[in-house]
Design a protein around this motif. Structure first.
Motif, PDB file in Angstrom:
ATOM      1  N   ILE A   9       0.888  -1.069  -0.071  1.00 30.10           N
ATOM      2  CA  ILE A   9       0.164   0.010  -0.018  1.00 30.10           C
ATOM      3  C   ILE A   9       0.937   1.171   0.012  1.00 30.10           C
ATOM      4  N   VAL A  10       1.776   1.202   0.739  1.00 31.86           N
ATOM      5  CA  VAL A  10       2.776   2.423   0.700  1.00 31.86           C
ATOM      6  C   VAL A  10       3.686   2.608  -0.499  1.00 31.86           C
ATOM      7  N   GLU A  11       4.019   1.632  -1.238  1.00 33.50           N
ATOM      8  CA  GLU A  11       4.578   1.625  -2.718  1.00 33.50           C
ATOM      9  C   GLU A  11       3.477   2.219  -3.383  1.00 33.50           C
ATOM     10  N   LYS A  12       2.007   1.679  -3.382  1.00 34.14           N
ATOM     11  CA  LYS A  12       1.182   2.489  -4.259  1.00 34.14           C
ATOM     12  C   LYS A  12       1.178   3.974  -3.947  1.00 34.14           C
ATOM     13  N   TRP A  13       1.239   4.148  -2.896  1.00 36.55           N
ATOM     14  CA  TRP A  13       0.949   5.724  -2.435  1.00 36.55           C
ATOM     15  C   TRP A  13       2.021   6.411  -3.168  1.00 36.55           C
ATOM     16  N   ALA A  14       3.480   5.983  -2.917  1.00 41.03           N
ATOM     17  CA  ALA A  14       4.602   6.706  -3.379  1.00 41.03           C
ATOM     18  C   ALA A  14       4.521   6.617  -5.134  1.00 41.03           C
ATOM     19  N   SER A  15       3.894   5.659  -5.491  1.00 42.29           N
ATOM     20  CA  SER A  15       3.699   5.822  -7.021  1.00 42.29           C
ATOM     21  C   SER A  15       2.599   6.584  -7.591  1.00 42.29           C
ATOM     22  N   LYS A  30       2.251  19.156  -9.056  1.00 44.43           N
ATOM     23  CA  LYS A  30       3.378  19.665  -9.247  1.00 44.43           C
ATOM     24  C   LYS A  30       4.710  18.378  -9.319  1.00 44.43           C
ATOM     25  N   PHE A  31       4.244  17.301  -8.723  1.00 48.74           N
ATOM     26  CA  PHE A  31       5.266  16.218  -8.387  1.00 48.74           C
ATOM     27  C   PHE A  31       5.370  15.110  -9.321  1.00 48.74           C
ATOM     28  N   SER A  32       6.471  14.758  -9.715  1.00 52.08           N
ATOM     29  CA  SER A  32       6.691  13.335 -10.227  1.00 52.08           C
ATOM     30  C   SER A  32       7.107  12.475  -9.467  1.00 52.08           C
ATOM     31  N   GLN A  33       6.927  11.409  -9.369  1.00 51.49           N
ATOM     32  CA  GLN A  33       7.376  10.438  -8.314  1.00 51.49           C
ATOM     33  C   GLN A  33       8.002   9.201  -8.837  1.00 51.49           C
ATOM     34  N   HIS A  34       9.115   8.429  -8.202  1.00 50.19           N
ATOM     35  CA  HIS A  34       9.477   7.248  -8.744  1.00 50.19           C
ATOM     36  C   HIS A  34      10.307   6.463  -7.395  1.00 50.19           C
ATOM     37  N   VAL A  73      11.635   8.974  -4.384  1.00 44.82           N
ATOM     38  CA  VAL A  73      11.604  10.496  -4.518  1.00 44.82           C
ATOM     39  C   VAL A  73      10.545  11.146  -5.082  1.00 44.82           C
ATOM     40  N   PHE A  74      10.279  12.308  -4.620  1.00 43.07           N
ATOM     41  CA  PHE A  74       9.029  12.998  -5.334  1.00 43.07           C
ATOM     42  C   PHE A  74       9.481  14.569  -5.723  1.00 43.07           C
ATOM     43  N   GLN A  75       9.558  14.660  -6.867  1.00 44.33           N
ATOM     44  CA  GLN A  75      10.316  15.683  -7.646  1.00 44.33           C
ATOM     45  C   GLN A  75       9.410  16.798  -8.260  1.00 44.33           C
ATOM     46  N   VAL A  76       9.683  18.026  -7.821  1.00 49.04           N
ATOM     47  CA  VAL A  76       8.860  19.122  -8.186  1.00 49.04           C
ATOM     48  C   VAL A  76       9.167  19.574  -9.674  1.00 49.04           C
ATOM     49  N   ASP A  77       8.397  19.899 -10.548  1.00 43.91           N
ATOM     50  CA  ASP A  77       8.544  20.191 -11.831  1.00 43.91           C
ATOM     51  C   ASP A  77       9.519  19.588 -12.717  1.00 43.91           C
ATOM     52  N   ARG A  78       9.926  18.462 -12.471  1.00 43.20           N
ATOM     53  CA  ARG A  78      10.917  17.714 -13.368  1.00 43.20           C
ATOM     54  C   ARG A  78      10.587  16.437 -13.304  1.00 43.20           C
ATOM     55  N   LYS A  79      10.755  15.795 -14.484  1.00 43.25           N
ATOM     56  CA  LYS A  79      10.698  14.151 -14.647  1.00 43.25           C
ATOM     57  C   LYS A  79      11.974  13.607 -13.769  1.00 43.25           C
TER      58      LYS A  79
END
Length: 319
Positions: free
Chosen positions: A232-238, A278-282, A298-304
């Motif tokens: 579930i946490v991985e689903k949230w992070a994705s 704003k966030f892309s996540q990986h 990571v959850f990064q703002v405004d960049r892939k």
């Protein structure tokens, strides 16, 4: 200034050295994933790193545990656990002025905190392990300082005790995250937020090596909820869908036992206020080498994310 991004790093010392004899399966994947997170955070070139830890200094209280704010100019420690990893030692510089400002902001909002003062504060594996993977930021032309924040610890302090009341603290942790975002929005710094924390501590394992196992005094149970909670946490992070944390993971945290949960709620609050779109996540890695699940993301703002060179590729094993 807007937040550059957020990161999650585990803190079990076993991930520091995947070349150790008898190292459990999954440690190499997590080690490389944590290295990738460190590379991404360094690429952001932050001026301030807000570091959230579940096992730092705070005030234990049955009904209203209080978070801690480090006001010392520096902090140092080792990753020593079970008589191992004591050669992993480092120190960080703390921005006491920024930390004092946050303390005052919380005070004006009616949130009581513990002030950690003195010339230098101690760090434990829960801080040293993630910081070890962030060492690249110290090589930046303008190395960042840290605001070190300890999440509230109920009486007893262990992950088992923390998880018993984690669901009940969700409203408080959301408010804490909202206050944190509001304060950071006033600062001129380029900011990264890093959460230290492990996922479920109740996985079944065949590992018998005490070096990689929890202290027997912790009396950690085994639960089928562990694998479900981690998924579930991985689903949230994705996806950054708040229901996965605030509803689904919250319903299982008492059985799963996770020291990261409170901090995940804080990150959810910050991301909500900053704007989820704003966030892309990986997710770079998720595994449970022995009894404990871990995640590097990571959850990064405004960049892939991620940059191709940061992508972890499992090694090709000879047949």
């Amino acid at each position: 200034m807007p937040i550059l991004g957020c990161a999650i790093l585990p803190h079990s010392p076993m991930i520091l050295d995947p070349t150790r004899e008898g190292c459990p399966d999954g440690v190499l994947e997590l080690h490389e994933g944590c290295k990738a997170v460190g590379e991404v955070v360094a690429a952001w070139e932050p001026e301030l790193i807000v570091f959230l830890t579940p096992h730092g200094i705070s005030a234990s209280a049955p009904k209203s545990p209080r978070p801690g704010i480090y006001l010392t100019p520096s902090a140092t420690g080792t990753a020593e656990r079970n008589g191992q990893w004591n050669d992993y030692e480092l120190a960080i510089q703390i921005d006491a002025e920024v930390a004092t400002g946050f303390l005052n902001h919380l005070g004006s909002s009616g949130v009581a905190c513990v002030k950690i003062t003195g010339t230098e504060a101690p760090l434990a594996p829960s801080e040293i392990v993630p910081l070890w993977f962030l060492r690249r930021v110290a090589l930046l032309k303008r190395a960042p300082k840290y605001m070190l924040l300890s999440l509230p610890t109920p009486v007893g302090g262990t992950s088992v005790v923390r998880s018993q009341t984690s669901k009940e603290r969700v409203p408080d942790m959301l408010q804490y995250g909202y206050h944190l975002h509001k304060y950071l929005a006033w600062l001129p710094h380029k900011i990264a937020i890093v959460l230290s924390g492990d996922l479920a501590h109740t996985h079944a394992t065949r590992c018998k090596d005490p070096v990689y196992m929890p202290n027997p005094d912790w009396k950690l149970p085994v639960s089928d909820a562990a694998a479900v909670f981690d998924g579930i946490v991985e689903k949230w992070a994705s996806t950054l869908n708040p229901d996965f944390i605030l509803r689904d993971a919250a319903a299982l945290v008492k059985e799963a036992v996770s020291c990261a949960f409170d901090g995940l709620v804080v990150l959810q609050a910050v991301i909500e206020k900053e704007g989820k779109s704003k966030f892309s996540q990986h997710v770079f890695a998720r595994h449970r080498p022995t009894y404990v699940g871990m995640l590097a993301a990571v959850f990064q703002v405004d960049r892939k994310v991620p940059n191709p060179e940061f992508t972890y590729r499992p090694p090709v094993l000879a047949e």
